[in-house]
Design a protein around this motif. Sequence first.
Motif, PDB file in Angstrom:
ATOM      1  N   ALA A 168       0.811  -1.213   0.000  1.00 15.96           N
ATOM      2  CA  ALA A 168       0.000   0.000   0.000  1.00 15.96           C
ATOM      3  C   ALA A 168       0.842   1.259   0.000  1.00 15.96           C
ATOM      4  O   ALA A 168       0.546   2.220  -0.724  1.00 15.96           O
ATOM      5  N   ASP A 169       1.896   1.282   0.825  1.00 18.50           N
ATOM      6  CA  ASP A 169       2.652   2.521   1.050  1.00 18.50           C
ATOM      7  C   ASP A 169       3.994   2.572   0.332  1.00 18.50           C
ATOM      8  O   ASP A 169       4.857   3.352   0.694  1.00 18.50           O
ATOM      9  N   ARG A 170       4.159   1.746  -0.701  1.00 17.24           N
ATOM     10  CA  ARG A 170       5.411   1.758  -1.440  1.00 17.24           C
ATOM     11  C   ARG A 170       5.161   2.171  -2.899  1.00 17.24           C
ATOM     12  O   ARG A 170       4.144   1.804  -3.508  1.00 17.24           O
ATOM     13  N   ALA A 171       6.096   2.938  -3.439  1.00 12.87           N
ATOM     14  CA  ALA A 171       6.011   3.353  -4.840  1.00 12.87           C
ATOM     15  C   ALA A 171       6.479   2.215  -5.746  1.00 12.87           C
ATOM     16  O   ALA A 171       7.324   1.402  -5.361  1.00 12.87           O
ATOM     17  N   ALA A 192      -4.796   9.375   2.452  1.00 13.56           N
ATOM     18  CA  ALA A 192      -5.938   9.436   1.538  1.00 13.56           C
ATOM     19  C   ALA A 192      -5.550   8.946   0.146  1.00 13.56           C
ATOM     20  O   ALA A 192      -6.292   8.201  -0.501  1.00 13.56           O
ATOM     21  N   ASP A 193      -4.372   9.354  -0.312  1.00 18.79           N
ATOM     22  CA  ASP A 193      -3.897   8.935  -1.626  1.00 18.79           C
ATOM     23  C   ASP A 193      -3.634   7.433  -1.656  1.00 18.79           C
ATOM     24  O   ASP A 193      -3.989   6.743  -2.624  1.00 18.79           O
ATOM     25  N   VAL A 194      -3.020   6.924  -0.594  1.00 21.52           N
ATOM     26  CA  VAL A 194      -2.743   5.491  -0.515  1.00 21.52           C
ATOM     27  C   VAL A 194      -4.042   4.691  -0.530  1.00 21.52           C
ATOM     28  O   VAL A 194      -4.153   3.660  -1.200  1.00 21.52           O
ATOM     29  N   ALA A 195      -5.050   5.169   0.191  1.00 21.03           N
ATOM     30  CA  ALA A 195      -6.343   4.475   0.229  1.00 21.03           C
ATOM     31  C   ALA A 195      -6.972   4.414  -1.154  1.00 21.03           C
ATOM     32  O   ALA A 195      -7.511   3.373  -1.560  1.00 21.03           O
ATOM     33  N   GLU A 196      -6.903   5.506  -1.903  1.00 21.58           N
ATOM     34  CA  GLU A 196      -7.457   5.517  -3.260  1.00 21.58           C
ATOM     35  C   GLU A 196      -6.660   4.593  -4.182  1.00 21.58           C
ATOM     36  O   GLU A 196      -7.228   3.917  -5.047  1.00 21.58           O
ATOM     37  N   ARG A 197      -5.342   4.544  -4.000  1.00 18.12           N
ATOM     38  CA  ARG A 197      -4.504   3.636  -4.793  1.00 18.12           C
ATOM     39  C   ARG A 197      -4.925   2.189  -4.585  1.00 18.12           C
ATOM     40  O   ARG A 197      -5.023   1.397  -5.526  1.00 18.12           O
ATOM     41  N   GLY A 205      -6.933  -3.682 -10.673  1.00 17.61           N
ATOM     42  CA  GLY A 205      -5.671  -4.409 -10.753  1.00 17.61           C
ATOM     43  C   GLY A 205      -4.537  -3.563 -11.283  1.00 17.61           C
ATOM     44  O   GLY A 205      -3.605  -4.084 -11.911  1.00 17.61           O
ATOM     45  N   THR A 206      -4.587  -2.244 -11.036  1.00 19.12           N
ATOM     46  CA  THR A 206      -3.536  -1.346 -11.512  1.00 19.12           C
ATOM     47  C   THR A 206      -3.139  -0.362 -10.414  1.00 19.12           C
ATOM     48  O   THR A 206      -3.915  -0.075  -9.501  1.00 19.12           O
ATOM     49  N   VAL A 207      -1.909   0.166 -10.525  1.00 12.99           N
ATOM     50  CA  VAL A 207      -1.439   1.263  -9.683  1.00 12.99           C
ATOM     51  C   VAL A 207      -0.695   2.245 -10.578  1.00 12.99           C
ATOM     52  O   VAL A 207      -0.235   1.888 -11.668  1.00 12.99           O
ATOM     53  N   ARG A 237      -7.356   4.033   7.209  1.00 10.81           N
ATOM     54  CA  ARG A 237      -7.941   4.741   6.057  1.00 10.81           C
ATOM     55  C   ARG A 237      -8.081   3.792   4.867  1.00 10.81           C
ATOM     56  O   ARG A 237      -9.079   3.842   4.135  1.00 10.81           O
ATOM     57  N   VAL A 238      -7.092   2.965   4.650  1.00  5.71           N
ATOM     58  CA  VAL A 238      -7.161   1.999   3.551  1.00  5.71           C
ATOM     59  C   VAL A 238      -8.337   1.052   3.755  1.00  5.71           C
ATOM     60  O   VAL A 238      -9.144   0.829   2.839  1.00  5.71           O
TER      61      VAL A 238
END
Length: 262
Positions: A168-171, A192-197, A205-207, A237-238
């Motif tokens: 979740a929290d890795r690029a 918030a951004d991580v949750a949407e990702r 099935g994409t990031v 949040r996720v």
Amino acid sequence: MDLNIDLNSDLGESLGVWRMGDDAAMLDIVSSANVACGFHAGDPAGILRTLRQAKERGVAIGAHVAYRDLVGFGRRNMDVDSADLRADVIYQIGALKGLAAAAGTGVRYVKPHGALYNTIAHDERQARDVIAAIREIDAGLVLVALAGSPLLGWAEAAGLRVVAEAFADRAYTPQGTLVSRREPGAVLHDAADVAERMLRLANEGTVTAIDGSVVRIRADSVCVHGDSPGAVEMARRVRERLVQAGVTIRPFTFDLAEAATA
């Protein structure tokens, strides 16, 4: 279509008076717990406490095996002899199985930690050592591995059940691999951004990769790290965003067991 996904976190990593993360809070959020086995982190009393808390919440337990590297928190690359690596993995799983039995629960899967996780994703020799070790102690254990990595195929060919994992929290790079922690932007901090990702991952099935391109990631489990600043809030949040969108959070072991009896 009903969607479900597993949320996992690395727990049991406190050592004596040194505290790492908030296991009790994370166990209210995740569906699977990757519990340290003492080689990179964790002490017996703390590990046992985490296992008991996981059992109380119905959270699935996995052995978070690692290189023998307490000083480096298991994040230093090591060229370990095959006989030693196999024995180390067997030893760690066996220790966790014993503690889990005392806690009234069991170990359902194995997720390697840190440098070992990253190495065996692509290093066939060490990967086969870890696979062999799992098969020797308990061939029924599931192996959790990086989505898209060769390790998944090697393990399946050897007869292990596997689960692909996203973070979740890795690029991610445009090639679908994790951006090295040594690089800027490797770890994401906007909850918030991580949750949407993660919602996009569950639905499509994409990031979005670090360069803005779209990468396809097939994963049945998502890791929400418990050792970073704001980890509990990010994990919460996720989970909330996924549940709000109709995604069911449950252990991947539940789905595997269901498939096996279908």
